[in-house]
Design an enzyme around this catalytic site. Structure first.
Site, short mmCIF file in Angstrom:
data_model
loop_
_atom_site.label_atom_id
_atom_site.label_comp_id
_atom_site.label_asym_id
_atom_site.label_seq_id
_atom_site.Cartn_x
_atom_site.Cartn_y
_atom_site.Cartn_z
N TYR A 102 0.83 -1.22 0.00
CA TYR A 102 0.00 0.00 0.00
C TYR A 102 0.86 1.26 0.00
CZ TYR A 102 -4.05 -2.96 1.08
OH TYR A 102 -5.04 -3.90 1.04
N LYS A 146 3.33 -15.27 2.27
CA LYS A 146 3.24 -16.00 1.00
C LYS A 146 4.68 -16.28 0.58
CE LYS A 146 0.77 -17.62 -2.44
NZ LYS A 146 -0.01 -18.85 -2.29
N ASP A 187 -5.39 -6.63 5.90
CA ASP A 187 -6.58 -5.90 5.47
C ASP A 187 -7.69 -6.90 5.12
OD1 ASP A 187 -8.28 -3.96 4.59
OD2 ASP A 187 -7.14 -3.41 2.80
N ASP A 233 -11.09 -8.41 7.75
CA ASP A 233 -12.51 -8.29 7.37
C ASP A 233 -13.18 -9.66 7.35
OD1 ASP A 233 -12.50 -5.59 7.23
OD2 ASP A 233 -13.19 -5.44 5.16
#
Ligand code: NAD
Length: 354
Positions: A140, A190, A246, A250
Site C-alpha cells: 500500500y 506468501k 486488510d 474483514d
C-alpha cells in the site's frame, strides 16, 4: 491525570462515543484512574467548522494525549468533495501523524451470539483471536506506476516492500500481545512466492527466539483464509503484513456476527488510537439505535494497551458480556426471544453492570 482525546466524528460516531465515555467515567470512578477528556473534531464535522477534515491543532492534541478514542467519519453530504477534503482523509492524517504502525483487531464469538455468526455454531463457539496487521508499509505504500507502455501494451504495477526493522517492530508487538493471551502466534505470509514474505518469515523466526514461552507457526495466506472459516478456534494471535491483514481482518470480523460489536486498536509510536471497525452508519444516525458495544470495547482496549490497566479493561468486557448474557440486544443483533434496546438503554445497562 491521563488525557484522552475523544473524536466523535460523524453520523453514529457522536452517539457511540458518548456511550463509551459514560462507561469510561464509571470505570474511572471504580478503579480511581484519573481520566481527563478533551474533545476534537474530525471528518465531515471538522470540514464544516474548519474547512478541513483534520486540523493540525487536533492532530497535535492527539500527539500529546495518552490515548485517542475515535468514533467514525463519513457521510453522503461530503462524498462529492475533492479527495483531500473528504472525511476519510482524517483517518489517513491520524495514521500518518501518530505513526500508527499496527492495527489490532480482536474477534471474539460470544456464546450468546453464536447463532448470529454466518458459520455453524459448533465451528465458531469459543473462538477468540486477534489479528495484528502491519499498517504503514508493504504494497500500500511501495512504489507504484499507474500506467506505462511496454511494447505498446499498457501495464501498471505496485511494489511489496518491507525492511527488517519494520517486520521486527510488528512481530515484537504480536509476541508481547500473545504472552498476555494464550501464548500462540501464527505468522501469515506468501513465502512460497514472494521475496518480501521470505524476509518476513526469516525475521519472525529470529524475533521468536526472544519469546521462548510463545509458540510460533506459519501459514501461507491462502491457507490462512481457509483455516479462518474451517477452524477459527485454532488461532490466538495472527501477525501479518498490510494487505493480507486488510483482507483477513474483514474475513475474521464477520465470524463474530455483527460489525457493531467489533473494536480495534491502532498502535502508534506517539499515541495509540481506538475505534470500532464500522463506519458512521448514516442510515441509522440520529435514530438512537446504534450498537455502542464496539466503541465501548475499544475503550477497554485503550485501558489495556495504552494505560496498561488490564483489570479495568476486563471490567468493561465483563459488563458487556453480562449485558449480552442477560438477553439485551440492539437492533443489529436482535432476534426473537431477546430484549430489544436502543443505544442509551444498552449503555445504561452496561454502566450498571460495571
Ligand atoms: P458502515 O460500517 O457505516 O455501515 C454498514 C452497515 O452496518 C449499515 O447498515 C449500518 O447501519 C450498520 N452498522 C454499522 N455500525 C453499526 C452499529 N454500531 N450498530 C448498528 N448497525 C451498525 O459502512 P458504510 O455504510 O459502508 O459507510 C458509511 C460511511 O462510513 C461512509 O462514508 C464510509 O466512508 C465511512 N466509513 C468510515 C470508517 C471509519 O471512520 N473508520 C470505516 C468504514 C466506513
Amino acid at each position: 491525570m491521563k488525557k484522552i482525546i475523544v473524536i466523535p466524528g460523524d453520523g453514529i460516531g457522536q452517539e457511540i462515543t458518548a456511550s463509551a465515555v459514560k462507561v469510561l467515567k464509571q470505570v474511572d470512578a471504580k478503579f480511581n484512574i484519573g481520566l481527563e477528556y478533551d474533545y476534537r473534531d474530525a471528518g465531515g464535522t471538522s470540514y464544516e467548522k474548519f474547512g478541513t477534515p483534520l486540523t493540525d491543532e487536533a492532530l497535535d492534541a492527539c500527539k500529546k494525549a495518552d490515548g485517542v478514542l475515535f468514533g467514525a467519519v463519513g457521510g453522503k453530504k461530503w462524498d462529492s468533495l475533492p479527495v483531500n477534503l473528504r472525511p476519510e482523509r482524517a483517518i489517513f492524517g491520524l495514521r500518518k501523524g501518530l505513526g500508527l504502525f499496527a492495527n489490532l483487531r480482536p474477534t471474539k464469538v460470544y456464546p450468546e451470539l453464536v447463532n448470529s455468526s454466518p458459520l455453524k455454531p459448533e465451528l465458531v463457539a469459543g473462538s477468540d483471536l486477534l489479528i495484528v496487521r502491519e499498517l504503514v508499509g508493504g504494497i500500500y505504500f511501495g512504489k507504484r506506476c499507474e500506467s506505462e507502455f511496454v511494447d505498446g501494451v499498457e501495464q501498471a504495477w505496485d511494489t511489496e516492500i518491507y525492511s527488517v526493522p519494520e517486520i521486527e517492530r510488528i512481530t515484537k508487538l504480536a509476541f508481547e500481545t500473545a504472552k498476555v493471551r494464550r501464548g500462540k502466534v501464527t505468522s501469515v505470509d506468501k513465502a512460497n512466492v514472494l521475496a518480501a514474505s521470505r524476509l518476513w518469515r526469516k525475521v519472525v523466526v529470529d524475533v521468536a527466539k526472544d519469546f521462548s514461552d510463545v509458540e510460533l507457526n506459519h501459514l501461507y495466506v491462502d491457507n490462512a483464509a481457509m483455516q479462518l472459516v474451517l477452524n477459527p478456534k485454532q488461532f490466538d494471535v495472527i501477525v501479518t503484513n498490510n494487505i493480507f491483514g486488510d483482507i483477513l481482518s474483514d474475513e475474521a470480523a464477520v465470524i463474530g456476527g455483527s460489525i457493531g460489536l467489533m473494536p480495534s486498536a491502532s498502535i502508534g509510536e506517539l499515541t495509540s488510537l481506538y475505534e470500532p471497525i464500522h463506519g458512521s452508519a448514516p442510515d441509522i444516525a440520529g435514530k438512537g439505535i446504534a450498537n455502542p458495544m464496539g466503541t465501548i470495547l475499544s475503550a477497554a482496549m485503550l485501558l489495556r494497551y495504552s494505560l496498561k490497566l488490564e483489570d479495568a479493561a476486563r471490567a468493561i468486557e465483563s459488563a458487556v458480556e453480562k449485558t449480552l448474557a442477560d438477553g439485551w440486544r440492539t437492533a443489529d443483533i436482535f432476534t426473537d426471544g431477546f430484549k430489544r434496546v436502543g443505544t442509551d438503554e444498552v449503555t445504561e445497562i452496561i454502566y450498571k453492570n460495571l
